[in-house]
Write an enzyme that holds these catalytic residues in place. Structure first.
Site, PDB file in Angstrom:
ATOM      1  N   HIS A  59     -57.380  95.280 -46.994  1.00  0.00           N
ATOM      2  CA  HIS A  59     -57.730  96.536 -47.660  1.00  0.00           C
ATOM      3  C   HIS A  59     -58.982  96.335 -48.519  1.00  0.00           C
ATOM      4  O   HIS A  59     -59.843  97.218 -48.596  1.00  0.00           O
ATOM      5  CB  HIS A  59     -56.551  96.998 -48.517  1.00  0.00           C
ATOM      6  CG  HIS A  59     -56.655  98.410 -48.992  1.00  0.00           C
ATOM      7  ND1 HIS A  59     -55.854  98.922 -49.987  1.00  0.00           N
ATOM      8  CD2 HIS A  59     -57.455  99.432 -48.624  1.00  0.00           C
ATOM      9  CE1 HIS A  59     -56.158 100.192 -50.190  1.00  0.00           C
ATOM     10  NE2 HIS A  59     -57.127 100.525 -49.383  1.00  0.00           N
TER      11      HIS A  59
ATOM     12  N   HIS B  43     -47.801  90.420 -45.916  1.00  0.00           N
ATOM     13  CA  HIS B  43     -47.911  91.394 -47.010  1.00  0.00           C
ATOM     14  C   HIS B  43     -49.214  91.181 -47.784  1.00  0.00           C
ATOM     15  O   HIS B  43     -49.998  92.125 -47.980  1.00  0.00           O
ATOM     16  CB  HIS B  43     -46.709  91.244 -47.945  1.00  0.00           C
ATOM     17  CG  HIS B  43     -46.723  92.176 -49.119  1.00  0.00           C
ATOM     18  ND1 HIS B  43     -45.998  93.342 -49.152  1.00  0.00           N
ATOM     19  CD2 HIS B  43     -47.376  92.114 -50.312  1.00  0.00           C
ATOM     20  CE1 HIS B  43     -46.212  93.967 -50.303  1.00  0.00           C
ATOM     21  NE2 HIS B  43     -47.039  93.228 -51.028  1.00  0.00           N
ATOM     22  N   GLU B  44     -49.445  89.954 -48.213  1.00  0.00           N
ATOM     23  CA  GLU B  44     -50.649  89.676 -48.997  1.00  0.00           C
ATOM     24  C   GLU B  44     -51.913  89.822 -48.145  1.00  0.00           C
ATOM     25  O   GLU B  44     -52.968  90.218 -48.644  1.00  0.00           O
ATOM     26  CB  GLU B  44     -50.573  88.279 -49.625  1.00  0.00           C
ATOM     27  CG  GLU B  44     -49.383  88.058 -50.552  1.00  0.00           C
ATOM     28  CD  GLU B  44     -49.246  89.111 -51.649  1.00  0.00           C
ATOM     29  OE1 GLU B  44     -50.276  89.733 -52.026  1.00  0.00           O
ATOM     30  OE2 GLU B  44     -48.122  89.332 -52.126  1.00  0.00           O
TER      31      GLU B  44
ATOM     32  N   HIS C 258     -53.010  93.410 -48.269  1.00  0.00           N
ATOM     33  CA  HIS C 258     -53.812  93.679 -49.471  1.00  0.00           C
ATOM     34  C   HIS C 258     -55.251  93.183 -49.287  1.00  0.00           C
ATOM     35  O   HIS C 258     -56.220  93.876 -49.609  1.00  0.00           O
ATOM     36  CB  HIS C 258     -53.219  92.951 -50.682  1.00  0.00           C
ATOM     37  CG  HIS C 258     -52.055  93.633 -51.320  1.00  0.00           C
ATOM     38  ND1 HIS C 258     -52.075  94.956 -51.681  1.00  0.00           N
ATOM     39  CD2 HIS C 258     -50.829  93.158 -51.686  1.00  0.00           C
ATOM     40  CE1 HIS C 258     -50.911  95.274 -52.244  1.00  0.00           C
ATOM     41  NE2 HIS C 258     -50.144  94.204 -52.250  1.00  0.00           N
TER      42      HIS C 258
END
Length: 649
Positions: free
Chosen positions: A448, A441-442, A445
């Site tokens: 991105h 998940h991190e 980020h």
């Protein structure tokens, strides 16, 4: 010339350096305002660069205060907040800059590129949301509100960290730790006067271990009570914050803070958010009720809040013949990280190479990211729990990719912070599968931010992305943590070096949506509580009353009256999610839809994954995510894929 941000914080001189930088910035602003023929190049770009350099400087202090919290970092951080807040507020209310931006946008429409237009559009909106167009008396009051808010949010976060650090529960009877995994016991073990004892804390790996595996119901309740009653002084802070946010919103011409929040998001109005959340509740609740019934039948007793993790683990083991503890030797932290890098190489053709630079903690790591053989960005990782480190997991951007006013390229850098079980002596850090999902998940980020090819820092990477879209890339990537061909890249037994058997992967995949509807209801409870809390002014007991009324629809097991969840809801009271926690579910519609398209193409060598990299990741915030998503998929997102992802019929 290409360069990285240099990481260095001198706590002794920080306040002095900060004041010097702000004094220099203020003088530069005065000079820029005097320019007669203002353009993007001679006016906007220098202001953007000032902002980027100041953010790089200040972020290093806020990062250090989060990962290596001490009396000194607290003091310096608390002293710097009013200084930086006052400067930022005055700048965001400067009518001369606001008017100049509008004039430049009007005059240079034909010559500006998309990135530059987006920078101006978002800045103009930002000035209006800061009250630049209002009278001086109102602007002064808004400045006072911002100063107080920044102080209160810091106090909220620090109170929670202090309460987490201060608590410990000592167990002396070996019977009370029967069933606790050996790796967790090793971390809990202490020796005092030759006596073996076990210390459990409210830091997440320790707390989860006992709540999931601890047989002693009284100890579970004691730990639960300590966790949900942390930082009672935060109740007063919540009242003050809500009052300030409501006043600020009304001064800016909004009916409430929720409306103010939506002005910069994808969702258009209150009813669309509430309607979206309530529809998910009605779709999820019947299945959640069946999941709870199954759990209660297994437990053979009325369940309480401090029972659910324990009995859920037993039911999961019984239903899927799956023992999470058996998986942890296959999820050794270093192996998982290296395997994650290999997966990303196969998915996006990106490569990570380790650096040896000295960082804030001996267990922190640094890697350079290459794409098609070209150096692109830098990633820092701080993955293990320790005292003095804020709980939870997050990605923070240290620097944004951009071309500066002199034509130099600044490479992006980001940090991933987690709180995984710590390695200790000869005992490695063995992760739960949930930890693997968190890392993915991190990492979503971070990618991105780090893969952005945008040249204007204000809309590069995660900058400028609508808050209810910013979770899209993180959720997209985390979904792959359940894919068999991905798991086989890193799930290697740390002792035997055996790759995880197909039978274990099959059980893990089957159990993926175990109690997913109950989990959905819990997240929807948080989302709707947050949003409704900001639609009118609540205070004191009204806040608990609102939460209790929402729980009538969402909480199938009623929490005890002493549960003060709101006092620890950092996302909305110490983070950026006020009236925006719904963003997790809103963005999950996009992420689920995109994920299934990549999976249907076989994951690796997927054309959809390449388009995702080229259109979503590389474009950062240069366009609205609504526009980017249509470019990426050629259509609107399919909301049914959100329910499909969660196994909700």
């Amino acid at each position: 010339m290409r360069k990285f941000l240099e990481l260095k914080v001198d706590l002794d001189s920080f306040i002095k350096e900060l004041n010097q930088k702000l004094e220099k910035n203020n003088k530069n602003v005065e000079k820029l305002i005097k320019i007669k023929d203002k353009t993007f190049a001679n006016f906007v770009k220098p202001l953007e660069m000032m902002d980027e350099k100041l953010e790089q400087f200040f972020t290093q202090l806020s990062h250090l205060n989060s990962v290596k919290n001490s009396a000194k970092t607290q003091k310096v951080y608390a002293a710097s907040l009013p200084i930086i807040t006052e400067y930022s507020t005055k700048l965001s209310q400067n009518i001369d800059i606001y008017n100049a931006y509008k004039e430049i946008y009007k005059n240079e429409q034909k010559s500006l590129n998309q990135e530059q237009k987006r920078v101006l559009e978002l800045n103009i909106l930002g000035f209006e949301l800061s009250g630049a167009h209002l009278d001086e008396k109102t602007k002064k009051r808004l400045q006072e509100i911002n100063l107080k808010k920044s102080s209160l949010t810091n106090d909220f976060s620090q109170n929670l960290l202090n309460a987490t650090n201060e608590y410990k529960y000592i167990i002396t009877d070996a019977k009370d730790v029967e069933g606790i995994p050996q790796s967790d016991l090793a971390n809990a073990l202490i020796k005092e006067d030759g006596v073996t004892k076990y210390k459990f804390t409210l830091q997440m790996p320790s707390y989860i271990a006992y709540m999931t595996y601890g047989k002693n119901e009284k100890i579970r309740e004691e730990l639960y009570r300590a966790y949900v009653t942390r930082a009672p002084q935060n109740a007063q802070i919540i009242d003050e914050l809500l009052s300030l946010k409501d006043e600020m919103s009304r001064l800016l011409g909004f009916d409430n803070y929720a409306c103010y929040s939506l002005a910069s998001k994808m969702a258009t109005d209150e009813s669309s958010v509430i309607g979206f959340l309530e529809k998910l509740i009605s779709n999820s609740k019947p299945q959640a009720e069946n999941e709870l019934k199954e759990l209660q039948e297994m437990a053979k007793k009325p369940l309480k809040s401090f029972d659910t993790a324990y009995y859920s683990e037993l039911l999961k083991k019984e239903k899927y013949d799956i023992d999470e503890e058996e998986y942890r030797p296959y999820f050794e932290q270093k192996s998982v990280l290296e395997g994650t890098f290999e997966f990303l190489n196969k998915l996006f053709n990106i490569t990570f190479k380790k650096n040896s630079e000295e960082l804030w903690d001996k267990k922190a790591l640094s890697y350079d990211l290459y794409i098609d053989g070209s150096l692109k960005s830098r990633l820092y990782l701080d993955l293990e729990a320790r005292k003095g480190k804020q709980g939870g997991a997050w990605m923070n951007n240290f620097a944004s990719h951009h071309i500066d006013e002199k034509g130099n390229e600044q490479l992006a850098s980001a940090v991933i912070v987690c709180n995984f079980p710590p390695s200790k002596g000869q005992n490695p850090s063995l992760l739960r599968h949930d930890d693997v999902v968190t890392l993915f998940h991190e990492m979503g980020h971070a990618l991105h931010h780090m893969l952005s090819e945008v040249n204007e820092n204000g809309v590069s990477g995660v900058n400028g992305v609508e808050w209810d879209a910013v979770e899209f890339p993180s959720q997209f990537l985390e979904n792959f943590a359940y894919e068999p061909k991905v798991l086989k890249l890193f799930s290697t037994h740390y002792k035997t070096k055996e790759i995880i058997p197909d039978s274990m992967i099959e059980k893990l995949v089957k159990s993926k949506n175990f109690q997913s509807a109950l989990g959905m209801l819990r997240q929807l409870e948080f989302s709707i509580f947050d949003f409704k809390l900001h639609t009118k002014l609540y205070n004191g007991s009204e806040i608990q009353g609102l939460l209790d009324s929402i729980r009538e629809e969402t909480a199938l097991i009623k929490p005890p009256s002493y549960n003060k969840f709101q006092n620890g809801f950092s996302h909305i009271f110490a983070g950026g999610y006020s009236a925006g926690y719904y963003s997790y579910k809103w963005a999950e519609v996009l992420s689920a839809d995109a994920f299934f398209n990549v999976v249907d193409e076989g994951i690796f060598n997927s054309k959809c994954a390449t388009k995702y990299l080229d259109i979503i990741l590389k474009s950062g915030g240069s366009k609205s995510m609504e526009v980017l998503y249509r470019e990426f998929m050629g259509r609107e997102p399919n909301p049914d894929n959100l329910l499909r992802l969660n196994g909700i019929i």
